[in-house]
Design an enzyme around this catalytic site. Structure first.
Site, PDB file in Angstrom:
ATOM      1  N   HIS A  18      56.175  56.176  21.822  1.00 12.51           N
ATOM      2  CA  HIS A  18      57.519  55.731  21.418  1.00 12.51           C
ATOM      3  C   HIS A  18      58.570  56.277  22.389  1.00 12.51           C
ATOM      4  O   HIS A  18      59.502  55.576  22.781  1.00 12.51           O
ATOM      5  CB  HIS A  18      57.868  56.254  20.013  1.00 12.51           C
ATOM      6  CG  HIS A  18      57.019  55.720  18.907  1.00 12.51           C
ATOM      7  ND1 HIS A  18      56.399  56.526  17.986  1.00 12.51           N
ATOM      8  CD2 HIS A  18      56.703  54.453  18.558  1.00 12.51           C
ATOM      9  CE1 HIS A  18      55.738  55.784  17.124  1.00 12.51           C
ATOM     10  NE2 HIS A  18      55.892  54.517  17.443  1.00 12.51           N
ATOM     11  N   LYS A  42      52.014  51.837   3.887  1.00 15.04           N
ATOM     12  CA  LYS A  42      51.146  53.004   4.037  1.00 15.04           C
ATOM     13  C   LYS A  42      51.846  54.283   3.547  1.00 15.04           C
ATOM     14  O   LYS A  42      53.037  54.442   3.704  1.00 15.04           O
ATOM     15  CB  LYS A  42      50.717  53.139   5.495  1.00 15.04           C
ATOM     16  CG  LYS A  42      51.804  52.800   6.485  1.00 15.04           C
ATOM     17  CD  LYS A  42      51.257  52.602   7.881  1.00 15.04           C
ATOM     18  CE  LYS A  42      52.432  52.243   8.812  1.00 15.04           C
ATOM     19  NZ  LYS A  42      52.099  51.992  10.164  1.00 15.04           N
ATOM     20  N   ARG A  96      51.192  47.297  23.602  1.00  9.55           N
ATOM     21  CA  ARG A  96      50.066  48.085  24.087  1.00  9.55           C
ATOM     22  C   ARG A  96      48.872  47.215  24.439  1.00  9.55           C
ATOM     23  O   ARG A  96      48.289  47.329  25.488  1.00  9.55           O
ATOM     24  CB  ARG A  96      49.638  49.111  23.019  1.00  9.55           C
ATOM     25  CG  ARG A  96      50.612  50.240  22.833  1.00  9.55           C
ATOM     26  CD  ARG A  96      50.376  51.010  21.563  1.00  9.55           C
ATOM     27  NE  ARG A  96      50.767  50.220  20.410  1.00  9.55           N
ATOM     28  CZ  ARG A  96      50.892  50.698  19.195  1.00  9.55           C
ATOM     29  NH1 ARG A  96      50.600  51.952  18.959  1.00  9.55           N
ATOM     30  NH2 ARG A  96      51.284  49.931  18.213  1.00  9.55           N
ATOM     31  N   SER A 134      50.696  56.049  16.197  1.00  9.22           N
ATOM     32  CA  SER A 134      51.003  56.974  15.095  1.00  9.22           C
ATOM     33  C   SER A 134      49.864  57.006  14.084  1.00  9.22           C
ATOM     34  O   SER A 134      49.554  58.060  13.527  1.00  9.22           O
ATOM     35  CB  SER A 134      52.282  56.534  14.377  1.00  9.22           C
ATOM     36  OG  SER A 134      53.380  56.618  15.219  1.00  9.22           O
TER      37      SER A 134
HETATM   38  P1  ADP Z   1      52.518  52.612  15.506  1.00  6.53           P
HETATM   39  O1  ADP Z   1      52.152  51.164  15.795  1.00  6.53           O
HETATM   40  O2  ADP Z   1      52.050  53.577  16.544  1.00  6.53           O
HETATM   41  O3  ADP Z   1      52.244  53.047  14.090  1.00  6.53           O
HETATM   42  P2  ADP Z   1      55.285  51.923  15.103  1.00  6.53           P
HETATM   43  O4  ADP Z   1      55.009  50.958  14.027  1.00  6.53           O
HETATM   44  O5  ADP Z   1      56.284  52.980  14.804  1.00  6.53           O
HETATM   45  O6  ADP Z   1      54.058  52.718  15.644  1.00  6.53           O
HETATM   46  O7  ADP Z   1      55.694  51.133  16.424  1.00  6.53           O
HETATM   47  C1  ADP Z   1      57.001  50.795  16.768  1.00  6.53           C
HETATM   48  C2  ADP Z   1      57.012  50.072  18.093  1.00  6.53           C
HETATM   49  O8  ADP Z   1      56.574  50.972  19.116  1.00  6.53           O
HETATM   50  C3  ADP Z   1      56.097  48.866  18.204  1.00  6.53           C
HETATM   51  O9  ADP Z   1      56.725  47.897  19.025  1.00  6.53           O
HETATM   52  C4  ADP Z   1      54.869  49.423  18.891  1.00  6.53           C
HETATM   53  O10 ADP Z   1      54.169  48.422  19.592  1.00  6.53           O
HETATM   54  C5  ADP Z   1      55.518  50.397  19.841  1.00  6.53           C
HETATM   55  N1  ADP Z   1      54.612  51.468  20.251  1.00  6.53           N
HETATM   56  C6  ADP Z   1      53.976  52.367  19.463  1.00  6.53           C
HETATM   57  N2  ADP Z   1      53.209  53.194  20.198  1.00  6.53           N
HETATM   58  C7  ADP Z   1      53.363  52.811  21.499  1.00  6.53           C
HETATM   59  C8  ADP Z   1      52.808  53.257  22.753  1.00  6.53           C
HETATM   60  N3  ADP Z   1      51.929  54.245  22.795  1.00  6.53           N
HETATM   61  N4  ADP Z   1      53.201  52.629  23.880  1.00  6.53           N
HETATM   62  C9  ADP Z   1      54.075  51.591  23.809  1.00  6.53           C
HETATM   63  N5  ADP Z   1      54.618  51.107  22.680  1.00  6.53           N
HETATM   64  C10 ADP Z   1      54.257  51.701  21.541  1.00  6.53           C
END
Ligand code: ADP
Length: 163
Positions: A18, A42, A96, A134
């Site tokens: 993030h 969740k 990703r 996450s």
């Molecule tokens: P996660 O999918 O890890 O539970 P979130 O729902 O908080 O996290 O994701 C929020 C945004 O951040 C989404 O657009 C997700 O694709 C992006 N994101 C999460 N982790 C990464 C990463 N390691 N690299 C690039 N973008 C990411």
């Protein structure tokens, strides 16, 4: 007119992935709104208030260093309504994997139909951190593994304190 971007997610917890996206988003907007979606079903590792505080602590100095206004907030409405509420014309998402793309492309098309004035900008994950999620951080931490390479130190300390 200020370029306002909204970066939504669950951030449970905020990871180095993030942070990588946010650092790059800070180069393209004048005002960044990091918004935690409350509707995620969740059961969270961290309470909403804790997640807001962790993001503020990590991102506040980065935004200030770039003279970008930062708001860290939450929403339980439609994403496009949250963006409109903050006058954001840009929604930022990280990509990703191909699976991310499939889901995001569909969501973006539907959001664009509802709110044509809002553009979604995808930032490709950096290779060094593109595998971090996450969900996996929560699973690894839950099983007693070390997540020090996946989260900033302040978050790591809070995860350790949970045990
Ligand atoms: P996660 O999918 O890890 O539970 P979130 O729902 O908080 O996290 O994701 C929020 C945004 O951040 C989404 O657009 C997700 O694709 C992006 N994101 C999460 N982790 C990464 C990463 N390691 N690299 C690039 N973008 C990411």
């Amino acid at each position: 007119m200020a370029r306002v971007g909204l970066y939504p997610g669950s951030f449970d917890p905020i990871t180095v992935g993030h942070i990588d996206i946010i650092q790059r988003a800070l180069t393209i907007v004048d005002h960044l709104v990091v918004a935690i979606g409350k509707s995620a079903t969740k059961s969270p590792l961290f309470k909403l208030e804790e997640r807001l505080a962790m993001i503020e602590e990590e991102i506040g100095p980065m935004a200030a260093a770039r003279s970008v206004r930062l708001d860290v907030t939450s929403f339980d409405s439609l994403l496009v309504d949250a963006a409109r509420q903050h006058d954001a014309r840009i929604i930022i998402r990280g990509l990703r994997t191909a699976a991310d793309f499939e889901y995001e492309a569909q969501m973006t098309a539907m959001n664009r139909t509802m709110a044509p004035e809002i553009e979604t900008v995808f930032l490709p994950a950096s290779p060094e951190v593109g595998f971090v999620s996450s969900t996996l951080v929560r699973q690894i931490a839950g099983m007693g593994g070390s997540v020090e390479k996946f989260v900033p130190t302040s978050v790591l300390n809070k995860i350790i304190a949970l045990k």
